[in-house]
Design a protein around this motif. Sequence first.
Motif, short mmCIF file in Angstrom:
data_model
loop_
_atom_site.label_atom_id
_atom_site.label_comp_id
_atom_site.label_asym_id
_atom_site.label_seq_id
_atom_site.Cartn_x
_atom_site.Cartn_y
_atom_site.Cartn_z
N ASP A 54 -34.07 8.12 -23.42
CA ASP A 54 -34.48 9.43 -23.93
C ASP A 54 -33.67 10.59 -23.36
OD1 ASP A 54 -36.50 8.14 -25.40
OD2 ASP A 54 -37.90 8.28 -23.73
N THR A 55 -32.44 10.32 -22.98
CA THR A 55 -31.55 11.35 -22.43
C THR A 55 -30.16 11.20 -23.04
OG1 THR A 55 -32.75 11.38 -20.34
CG2 THR A 55 -30.53 12.26 -20.30
N SER A 56 -29.64 12.32 -23.53
CA SER A 56 -28.28 12.33 -24.05
C SER A 56 -27.33 12.68 -22.92
CB SER A 56 -28.15 13.37 -25.16
OG SER A 56 -28.99 13.03 -26.24
N ILE A 57 -26.18 12.05 -22.92
CA ILE A 57 -25.14 12.33 -21.93
C ILE A 57 -23.91 12.76 -22.73
CG2 ILE A 57 -23.69 11.37 -20.10
CD1 ILE A 57 -25.99 9.21 -19.82
N GLY A 58 -23.37 13.91 -22.36
CA GLY A 58 -22.21 14.38 -23.09
C GLY A 58 -21.59 15.61 -22.46
N ASP A 59 -20.59 16.15 -23.15
CA ASP A 59 -19.84 17.29 -22.66
C ASP A 59 -20.33 18.59 -23.27
OD1 ASP A 59 -18.26 15.52 -21.22
OD2 ASP A 59 -16.75 15.38 -22.79
N VAL A 60 -20.30 19.64 -22.47
CA VAL A 60 -20.63 20.98 -22.95
C VAL A 60 -19.47 21.44 -23.84
CG1 VAL A 60 -21.01 23.38 -22.27
CG2 VAL A 60 -22.02 21.53 -20.91
N VAL A 61 -19.79 21.78 -25.10
CA VAL A 61 -18.74 22.21 -26.02
C VAL A 61 -18.88 23.69 -26.40
CG1 VAL A 61 -18.29 19.91 -26.93
CG2 VAL A 61 -20.02 21.35 -28.04
N ALA A 62 -20.00 24.32 -26.03
CA ALA A 62 -20.16 25.75 -26.30
C ALA A 62 -21.26 26.32 -25.42
CB ALA A 62 -20.50 25.99 -27.77
N ILE A 63 -21.05 27.56 -25.01
CA ILE A 63 -22.06 28.36 -24.31
C ILE A 63 -22.09 29.68 -25.06
CG2 ILE A 63 -22.74 29.46 -22.15
CD1 ILE A 63 -20.91 27.37 -20.71
N LEU A 80 -17.48 24.97 -19.85
CA LEU A 80 -17.09 24.15 -21.00
C LEU A 80 -16.42 22.89 -20.47
CD1 LEU A 80 -15.55 26.68 -23.56
CD2 LEU A 80 -17.80 25.61 -23.61
N GLY A 81 -16.72 21.77 -21.07
CA GLY A 81 -16.13 20.50 -20.67
C GLY A 81 -16.91 19.73 -19.64
N ASP A 82 -17.88 20.38 -18.97
CA ASP A 82 -18.71 19.67 -17.99
C ASP A 82 -19.51 18.57 -18.68
OD1 ASP A 82 -17.89 21.23 -15.85
OD2 ASP A 82 -19.73 22.44 -15.79
N THR A 83 -19.66 17.46 -18.03
CA THR A 83 -20.50 16.37 -18.52
C THR A 83 -21.90 16.58 -17.94
OG1 THR A 83 -18.62 14.87 -18.63
CG2 THR A 83 -20.82 13.87 -18.61
N VAL A 84 -22.91 16.56 -18.84
CA VAL A 84 -24.29 16.84 -18.44
C VAL A 84 -25.23 15.80 -19.04
CG1 VAL A 84 -23.90 19.33 -18.22
CG2 VAL A 84 -24.65 18.39 -20.42
N ARG A 85 -26.44 15.78 -18.51
CA ARG A 85 -27.52 14.97 -19.05
C ARG A 85 -28.50 15.93 -19.69
NH1 ARG A 85 -28.53 9.89 -17.31
NH2 ARG A 85 -26.96 8.98 -15.98
N LEU A 86 -28.91 15.63 -20.93
CA LEU A 86 -29.85 16.49 -21.65
C LEU A 86 -31.04 15.64 -22.10
CD1 LEU A 86 -30.77 19.08 -23.01
CD2 LEU A 86 -29.20 18.56 -24.90
N PRO A 87 -32.17 15.74 -21.37
CA PRO A 87 -33.36 14.97 -21.78
C PRO A 87 -33.88 15.48 -23.13
CG PRO A 87 -33.58 15.82 -19.53
CD PRO A 87 -32.38 16.48 -20.14
N ASP A 88 -34.45 14.56 -23.90
CA ASP A 88 -34.99 14.93 -25.21
C ASP A 88 -35.98 16.10 -25.13
OD1 ASP A 88 -33.51 13.04 -26.57
OD2 ASP A 88 -35.18 11.63 -26.79
N ASP A 89 -36.79 16.15 -24.07
CA ASP A 89 -37.81 17.19 -23.99
C ASP A 89 -37.24 18.57 -23.68
OD1 ASP A 89 -37.20 16.82 -21.29
OD2 ASP A 89 -39.30 16.72 -20.66
#
Length: 108
Positions: A54-63, A80-89
């Motif tokens: 339930d967590t997406s892992i990916g790169d920041v492409v816009a702020i 920009l370009g940082d790899t982050v974890r984004l939980p569904d909630d």
Amino acid sequence: MHRHVEWDDPGSDSVMRHFEQQPGSASPPGRGDILSARYQGKVVRVRVEAYVNDTSIGDVVAIIEPDSGTRRRQLGKLCLGDTVRLPDDRRAFEPRGKERPDEPEEAR
């Protein structure tokens, strides 16, 4: 290495809350999907590389500044370009832009 982010609570813009009201209409994000979340009041878009527990892992492409649409390269320690974890909630719908009164309704 992932950058740790304390995502803002999406509140009424919560993607999960929306899909709870429409069961069966949600599917897990896939590689290449762009998701949105809020961080320090700004909109952050993340391109999904993987989806685990339930967590997406990916790169920041816009702020993005939500009021003006101005794009930033950095916000605090998030870049920009940082790899982050984004939980569904913590996923959030994009805020609606301000409607211009001189714009024809069919163009909105």
